[in-house]
Design a protein around this motif. Structure first.
Motif, mmCIF file in Angstrom:
data_model
loop_
_atom_site.group_PDB
_atom_site.id
_atom_site.type_symbol
_atom_site.label_atom_id
_atom_site.label_comp_id
_atom_site.label_asym_id
_atom_site.label_seq_id
_atom_site.Cartn_x
_atom_site.Cartn_y
_atom_site.Cartn_z
ATOM 1 N N GLU A 131 80.289 59.070 80.765
ATOM 2 C CA GLU A 131 81.105 57.864 80.917
ATOM 3 C C GLU A 131 80.275 56.704 81.465
ATOM 4 O O GLU A 131 80.288 55.603 80.911
ATOM 5 N N VAL A 132 79.565 56.933 82.576
ATOM 6 C CA VAL A 132 78.826 55.834 83.205
ATOM 7 C C VAL A 132 77.640 55.382 82.353
ATOM 8 O O VAL A 132 77.160 54.244 82.497
ATOM 9 N N ARG A 133 77.173 56.246 81.466
ATOM 10 C CA ARG A 133 76.073 55.874 80.585
ATOM 11 C C ARG A 133 76.545 55.368 79.231
ATOM 12 O O ARG A 133 75.728 55.049 78.357
ATOM 13 N N GLY A 134 77.870 55.305 79.040
ATOM 14 C CA GLY A 134 78.401 54.782 77.805
ATOM 15 C C GLY A 134 78.252 55.711 76.622
ATOM 16 O O GLY A 134 78.224 55.262 75.473
ATOM 17 N N GLU A 135 78.154 57.005 76.863
ATOM 18 C CA GLU A 135 78.027 57.981 75.786
ATOM 19 C C GLU A 135 79.416 58.427 75.334
ATOM 20 O O GLU A 135 80.367 58.420 76.110
ATOM 21 N N PRO A 136 79.550 58.840 74.077
ATOM 22 C CA PRO A 136 80.887 59.219 73.561
ATOM 23 C C PRO A 136 81.432 60.470 74.244
ATOM 24 O O PRO A 136 80.688 61.387 74.591
ATOM 25 N N ILE A 137 82.752 60.471 74.455
ATOM 26 C CA ILE A 137 83.452 61.611 75.053
ATOM 27 C C ILE A 137 84.606 61.988 74.142
ATOM 28 O O ILE A 137 85.436 61.161 73.809
ATOM 29 N N SER A 138 84.629 63.248 73.770
ATOM 30 C CA SER A 138 85.687 63.736 72.900
ATOM 31 C C SER A 138 86.837 64.265 73.738
ATOM 32 O O SER A 138 86.641 65.127 74.590
ATOM 33 N N HIS A 171 75.860 72.891 77.486
ATOM 34 C CA HIS A 171 76.959 73.279 76.608
ATOM 35 C C HIS A 171 78.085 72.244 76.620
ATOM 36 O O HIS A 171 78.737 72.018 75.597
ATOM 37 N N VAL A 172 78.310 71.622 77.787
ATOM 38 C CA VAL A 172 79.305 70.550 77.844
ATOM 39 C C VAL A 172 78.866 69.396 76.954
ATOM 40 O O VAL A 172 79.651 68.857 76.164
ATOM 41 N N ASP A 173 77.591 68.999 77.064
ATOM 42 C CA ASP A 173 77.063 67.928 76.204
ATOM 43 C C ASP A 173 77.162 68.299 74.734
ATOM 44 O O ASP A 173 77.524 67.477 73.890
ATOM 45 N N ARG A 174 76.856 69.552 74.433
ATOM 46 C CA ARG A 174 76.892 69.996 73.040
ATOM 47 C C ARG A 174 78.314 69.960 72.479
ATOM 48 O O ARG A 174 78.528 69.682 71.298
ATOM 49 N N SER A 175 79.294 70.246 73.354
ATOM 50 C CA SER A 175 80.682 70.208 72.899
ATOM 51 C C SER A 175 81.151 68.786 72.628
ATOM 52 O O SER A 175 82.105 68.573 71.882
ATOM 53 N N GLN A 176 80.473 67.803 73.239
ATOM 54 C CA GLN A 176 80.848 66.406 73.065
ATOM 55 C C GLN A 176 80.113 65.752 71.901
ATOM 56 O O GLN A 176 80.683 64.940 71.169
ATOM 57 N N LEU A 179 87.489 65.181 86.816
ATOM 58 C CA LEU A 179 87.464 66.378 87.656
ATOM 59 C C LEU A 179 88.352 67.469 87.062
ATOM 60 O O LEU A 179 87.959 68.639 86.964
ATOM 61 N N LEU A 180 89.545 67.086 86.618
ATOM 62 C CA LEU A 180 90.460 68.048 86.011
ATOM 63 C C LEU A 180 89.932 68.542 84.660
ATOM 64 O O LEU A 180 90.048 69.736 84.337
ATOM 65 N N GLN A 181 89.357 67.624 83.876
ATOM 66 C CA GLN A 181 88.816 68.022 82.574
ATOM 67 C C GLN A 181 87.693 69.034 82.722
ATOM 68 O O GLN A 181 87.567 69.964 81.916
ATOM 69 N N GLY A 182 86.869 68.857 83.752
ATOM 70 C CA GLY A 182 85.775 69.798 83.981
ATOM 71 C C GLY A 182 86.294 71.187 84.306
ATOM 72 O O GLY A 182 85.790 72.196 83.786
#
Length: 248
Positions: free
Chosen positions: A238-245, A110-115, A11-14
Motif C-alpha cells: 500500500e505505502v509503495r503504491g503496489e497493486p493489492i488484490s 507467498h503473500v506477494d506472490r498471491s497479489q 491487520l485483519l486481512q493478514g
C-alpha cells in the motif's frame, strides 16, 4: 480516519490470509513461542527483584520522612515495570523476526506472490545491511524508552501525555519492525522505510496500535505474529503504491 480504518483492515486481512494457509505456515508460530519463553523468564525475574533494584538506585530516600520513601519507590517500581513492558512489546517483534527470518521471508514472498504472481520482489538487501538496520531499529526503540521513562517523572505530563505518546510510539515501531521483512526484500533501507511509514502515519497507527494492545497478552502475540507479518506485507504494498488484490 480513512487511513486508520485501512490500517486496521490490513491487520485483519493478514490474519485472514494466514488462516486460509494455516497448514503451510503453522511452523511460523515456533519463533514467537521461543521469544515468549525468553521474555516471560526475564519479566518474572524483573518483577521479583524490582523492589531491590529500585531501593539500590535510590539510597538518598532512606533518610526521608515516612511515607515518602515508600511512595517514591512504589512509583518507580511501577514505572520500571511499565518501561520493561514497553521494551518487551517493541523488541518482541524484532527478536521473533530474527529467530524466524527464513520462515517470515517465505511467508512474505507467498503473500506477494498471491497479489502479483509475475512481480515477486527479491532478493533484497545484503545480510550485513539487514543486520545493521535491525540493530539500528532496536537502538531507536531503546532511545525512545529512555525518553519516555524520564518524561514519566514530569508532573501531570507523565501521567497523561506520556502514556498516549507511548502507545503511538509502540504502534509505529511494531509496524516498522513487521514491514522490515517485506521492505528489505525490496531493497528498501531503514531510512527510506521511515520516510514511507511517516508519510502514512494514520495508516501505520491503525495497524500498529491495536496490534500493540493485543501483543500485551503473551499467547495472543504468538498466534497473531504470522498474520501480522502477512498484513504488514500488504501494508508495504500500500505505502509503495503496489497493486493489492482484494480477492486473496
Amino acid at each position: 480516519m480513512r487511513d486508520l480504518a485501512a490500517g486496521f483492515g490490513y491487520l485483519l486481512q493478514g490474519q485472514r490470509w494466514v488462516a486460509t494457509h494455516r497448514r503451510r505456515f503453522g511452523y511460523a508460530l515456533v519463533p514467537g513461542l521461543i521469544a515468549l519463553v525468553l521474555y516471560v523468564v526475564a519479566i518474572v525475574a524483573l518483577a521479583w527483584f524490582v523492589g531491590d533494584v529500585v531501593a539500590w538506585a535510590t539510597p538518598f530516600a532512606d533518610h526521608w520522612a515516612s511515607p515518602w520513601p515508600d511512595v517514591l519507590r512504589g512509583f518507580l517500581d511501577v514505572l520500571l515495570l511499565v518501561l520493561c513492558l514497553f521494551l518487551a512489546v517493541t523488541t518482541f517483534t524484532a527478536l521473533t523476526l530474527a529467530l524466524g527470518q527464513p520462515f517470515y521471508e517465505a511467508l512474505a514472498e507467498h503473500v506477494d506472490r498471491s497479489q502479483s504472481p509475475d512481480e515477486v520482489p527479491g532478493p533484497g538487501l545484503s545480510t550485513w545491511r539487514s543486520i545493521k538496520d535491525g540493530i539500528a531499529l532496536v537502538l531507536r526503540a531503546l532511545a525512545w524508552a529512555v525518553v519516555l521513562f524520564a518524561a514519566g517523572f514530569l508532573p501531570v505530563v507523565g501521567q497523561t501525555v506520556v502514556p498516549v505518546v507511548g502507545i503511538g510510539v509502540t504502534g509505529f515501531f511494531l509496524v516498522q519492525e513487521l514491514t522490515t521483512v517485506a521492505m528489505q526484500r525490496r531493497g528498501v533501507t531503514l531510512r527510506d522505510q521511515l520516510k514511507l511509514l511517516r508519510s502514512r502515519r494514520m495508516l501505520v497507527w491503525g495497524f500498529g496500535i491495536p496490534l500493540a494492545a493485543a501483543f500485551l497478552v503473551p499467547f495472543v502475540a504468538i498466534v497473531l505474529m504470522p498474520g501480522a507479518v502477512a498484513g504488514a506485507t500488504l501494508l508495504t504494498r500500500e505505502v509503495r503504491g503496489e497493486p493489492i488484490s482484494s480477492g486473496n
